[in-house]
Design a protein around this motif. Structure first.
Motif, PDB file in Angstrom:
ATOM      1  N   ARG A  71     -33.995  36.632  60.339  1.00 19.40           N
ATOM      2  CA  ARG A  71     -32.944  36.050  60.705  1.00 19.40           C
ATOM      3  C   ARG A  71     -32.166  35.085  59.413  1.00 19.40           C
ATOM      4  NH1 ARG A  71     -31.228  36.110  66.852  1.00 19.40           N
ATOM      5  NH2 ARG A  71     -33.499  36.535  67.474  1.00 19.40           N
ATOM      6  N   ARG A  75     -28.528  36.480  56.927  1.00 26.29           N
ATOM      7  CA  ARG A  75     -27.660  36.176  57.052  1.00 26.29           C
ATOM      8  C   ARG A  75     -27.345  35.903  55.371  1.00 26.29           C
ATOM      9  NH1 ARG A  75     -30.071  32.307  60.912  1.00 26.29           N
ATOM     10  NH2 ARG A  75     -31.389  31.258  58.694  1.00 26.29           N
ATOM     11  N   GLU A  76     -28.447  36.208  55.066  1.00 26.67           N
ATOM     12  CA  GLU A  76     -28.100  36.049  53.435  1.00 26.67           C
ATOM     13  C   GLU A  76     -27.278  37.166  52.636  1.00 26.67           C
ATOM     14  OE1 GLU A  76     -31.753  35.742  49.489  1.00 26.67           O
ATOM     15  OE2 GLU A  76     -31.857  34.829  51.317  1.00 26.67           O
ATOM     16  N   ALA A  77     -28.115  38.092  53.810  1.00 24.07           N
ATOM     17  CA  ALA A  77     -27.517  39.473  52.870  1.00 24.07           C
ATOM     18  C   ALA A  77     -26.291  40.228  53.962  1.00 24.07           C
ATOM     19  CB  ALA A  77     -28.588  41.358  53.997  1.00 24.07           C
ATOM     20  N   ASN A  78     -25.183  38.889  54.287  1.00 21.15           N
ATOM     21  CA  ASN A  78     -23.904  39.079  55.158  1.00 21.15           C
ATOM     22  C   ASN A  78     -24.147  39.898  56.465  1.00 21.15           C
ATOM     23  OD1 ASN A  78     -23.198  36.333  53.395  1.00 21.15           O
ATOM     24  ND2 ASN A  78     -23.091  38.288  51.591  1.00 21.15           N
ATOM     25  N   LEU A  79     -25.674  40.246  56.626  1.00 22.36           N
ATOM     26  CA  LEU A  79     -25.241  40.959  58.148  1.00 22.36           C
ATOM     27  C   LEU A  79     -24.933  40.566  58.985  1.00 22.36           C
ATOM     28  CD1 LEU A  79     -28.628  43.628  56.376  1.00 22.36           C
ATOM     29  CD2 LEU A  79     -25.914  43.961  57.068  1.00 22.36           C
ATOM     30  N   SER A  80     -25.496  41.217  59.978  1.00 24.22           N
ATOM     31  CA  SER A  80     -25.202  40.399  61.653  1.00 24.22           C
ATOM     32  C   SER A  80     -26.625  41.147  62.471  1.00 24.22           C
ATOM     33  CB  SER A  80     -24.460  40.007  61.812  1.00 24.22           C
ATOM     34  OG  SER A  80     -23.668  41.676  62.818  1.00 24.22           O
ATOM     35  N   PHE A 187     -30.613  45.105  50.842  1.00 23.78           N
ATOM     36  CA  PHE A 187     -30.891  44.781  50.744  1.00 23.78           C
ATOM     37  C   PHE A 187     -31.542  43.753  49.802  1.00 23.78           C
ATOM     38  CE2 PHE A 187     -31.070  39.743  50.826  1.00 23.78           C
ATOM     39  CZ  PHE A 187     -29.679  39.308  49.639  1.00 23.78           C
ATOM     40  N   GLU A 191     -31.803  43.118  45.360  1.00 26.70           N
ATOM     41  CA  GLU A 191     -32.426  41.414  44.991  1.00 26.70           C
ATOM     42  C   GLU A 191     -33.893  41.759  43.891  1.00 26.70           C
ATOM     43  OE1 GLU A 191     -31.373  38.213  46.349  1.00 26.70           O
ATOM     44  OE2 GLU A 191     -29.744  39.153  45.965  1.00 26.70           O
TER      45      GLU A 191
END
Length: 423
Positions: A71, A75-80, A187, A191
């Motif tokens: 989770r 959030r860090e990957a701007n996913l949901s 992602f 990175e």
């Protein structure tokens, strides 16, 4: 002492390998990932959105329970994440009905589990405490969960691990990454590259050699990579196929005490969600259970994609070991036809796209994921020791309740990187 940064080779670009690589590279280590496939992700296998109408997952799909590392990364990957909502149904051979999760013997089961002091296999636990005919439904339900959900063999699977899974509420919440797990892998890989990690595809590692304090990682194609340390993140069955230095080989032998299960996964995209059209009361169906050849199916609820996913896990998948992908699709269609009282031809006419994977046939997986035996915690402790230049990481080494999941792989990769950085 050399001024050069420590060079670490990671074998495998799955979730554990990528997570460890990013953490190490961020801390200034030089990292090379050697991946046998021509893609990242390992047992996370994204399928083309053009084929299924969305970013479907041919491998890992669900986010189970709290999954804090997953989770956080989402959030860090701007996913949901999208929580799964809906009803569960079952087919008893004659009719469909809402799955009744209440068992009249549940209190007895919990009492017996609570009283258990020494670990024993699940099948032995059931024979010892619930052998009577009145418990037949409960036994079947437990065996089906152990085989299907955990991909495990009830004759070897740990009862204490099952207790941990159940008594803590199990995976009360389940969800999916919007865009699929493939988006999370993209992602992580980006990175890694941003921090200078070299990811090399098509590198099938055959041997790790240690001589005079130097480490050499040999690939089947002839390439040799020198390094200071190695992290092996490959699925358990592949450990037997890599020649290892003596110390690492002795540790790797402990993996025999960790279960490793197989899964067959089938995706069928239809022109329309005919199961909803045919039976309106199935409009919010999520899971469908039966005793057919492909026993578990699910929808993409709450999304509206007209896709059914079939699932068959555990040792009985060996019964279908000779079937190719099209034959697996046919077996899936036969199972759906029986459940819904239709002909296979009627259902097949509506199929727009299909995919089927028997993960035991994947040469770089040899199955789906690990599960606990009564000897597993001790084996994990042996494999997790950082007493040599070769370290082990991956979902099979995770000592929490979510062994076998993507969360377990990510958390293990993070932990292994931490061991190196703290050392």
């Amino acid at each position: 002492m050399s001024d050069k940064p420590e060079h670490i080779v990671i074998v495998g670009a799955g979730a554990a390998g990528l997570m460890a690589a990013r953490e190490l590279a961020r801390a200034g280590r030089r990292v090379t990932i050697l991946e046998a496939r021509e893609r990242c992700g390992g047992r996370i296998h994204p399928l083309p959105a053009s084929q299924f109408g969305y970013a479907a997952d041919g491998g890992a799909e669900f986010v189970h329970g709290e999954a804090p590392v997953t989770r956080g990364l989402v959030r860090e990957a701007n996913l949901s994440l999208q929580d799964i909502e809906g009803t569960q149904w079952s087919f008893d051979g004659t009719r469909l009905s809402r799955e009744d999760r209440d068992d009249p013997h549940e209190a007895e089961l919990h009492a017996a589990l609570n009283a258990l002091k020494d670990d024993i296999p699940v099948a032995e636990f059931l024979r010892r405490h619930f052998a009577g005919g009145e418990y037949a439904r409960m036994r079947r339900s437990i065996e089906r969960m152990v085989e299907g959900y955990d991909a495990a063999d009830p004759e070897r699977a740990s009862t204490l691990a099952l207790r941990e899974e159940w008594m803590d509420g199990g995976h009360a919440t389940q969800g999916r990454v919007v865009g699929g797990y493939g988006a999370l892998i993209e992602f992580l890989a980006a990175e890694c590259r941003r921090h200078g990690v070299a990811i090399r595809f098509g590198c099938v590692v055959s041997a790790i050699e240690e001589a005079g304090g130097a480490i050499a990682v040999r690939c089947a194609g002839g390439d040799v990579h020198g390094c200071d340390r190695v992290i092996l993140t490959v699925p358990l069955p592949l450990l037997r196929e890599i020649a290892l230095p003596r110390g690492a080989r002795e540790k790797a032998a402990a993996a025999d005490n960790i279960g490793f299960g197989n899964v067959i996964k089938i995706l069928l995209r239809f022109q329309r969600p005919w199961w909803r059209d045919r039976r309106g009361y199935l409009a919010d169906m999520t899971f469908l259970l039966s005793d057919e050849t492909i026993p578990v199916w699910w929808t993409q609820r709450p999304s509206e994609h007209p896709v059914l996913t079939g699932w068959f896990g555990g040792p009985r998948t060996a019964e279908l070991s000779t079937l190719d992908p099209q034959a697996l699709v046919d077996a899936g269609l036969d199972s759906l036809a029986t459940v819904f009282g239709l002909s296979r031809e009627d259902i097949a006419r509506d199929v727009v796209a299909s995919a089927a994977t028997n993960w035991a046939h994947d040469p770089f997986a040899r199955g789906a994921y690990s599960w606990a035996t009564p000897q597993t915690r001790e084996a994990q402790g042996i494999l997790a020791r950082a007493d040599g230049p070769v370290l082990f990481s991956g979902e099979a080494l995770y000592r929490g309740a979510d062994m076998g999941t993507v969360e377990a792989a990510l958390a293990s990769g993070l932990e292994t990187a931490g061991i190196i950085l703290r050392g």
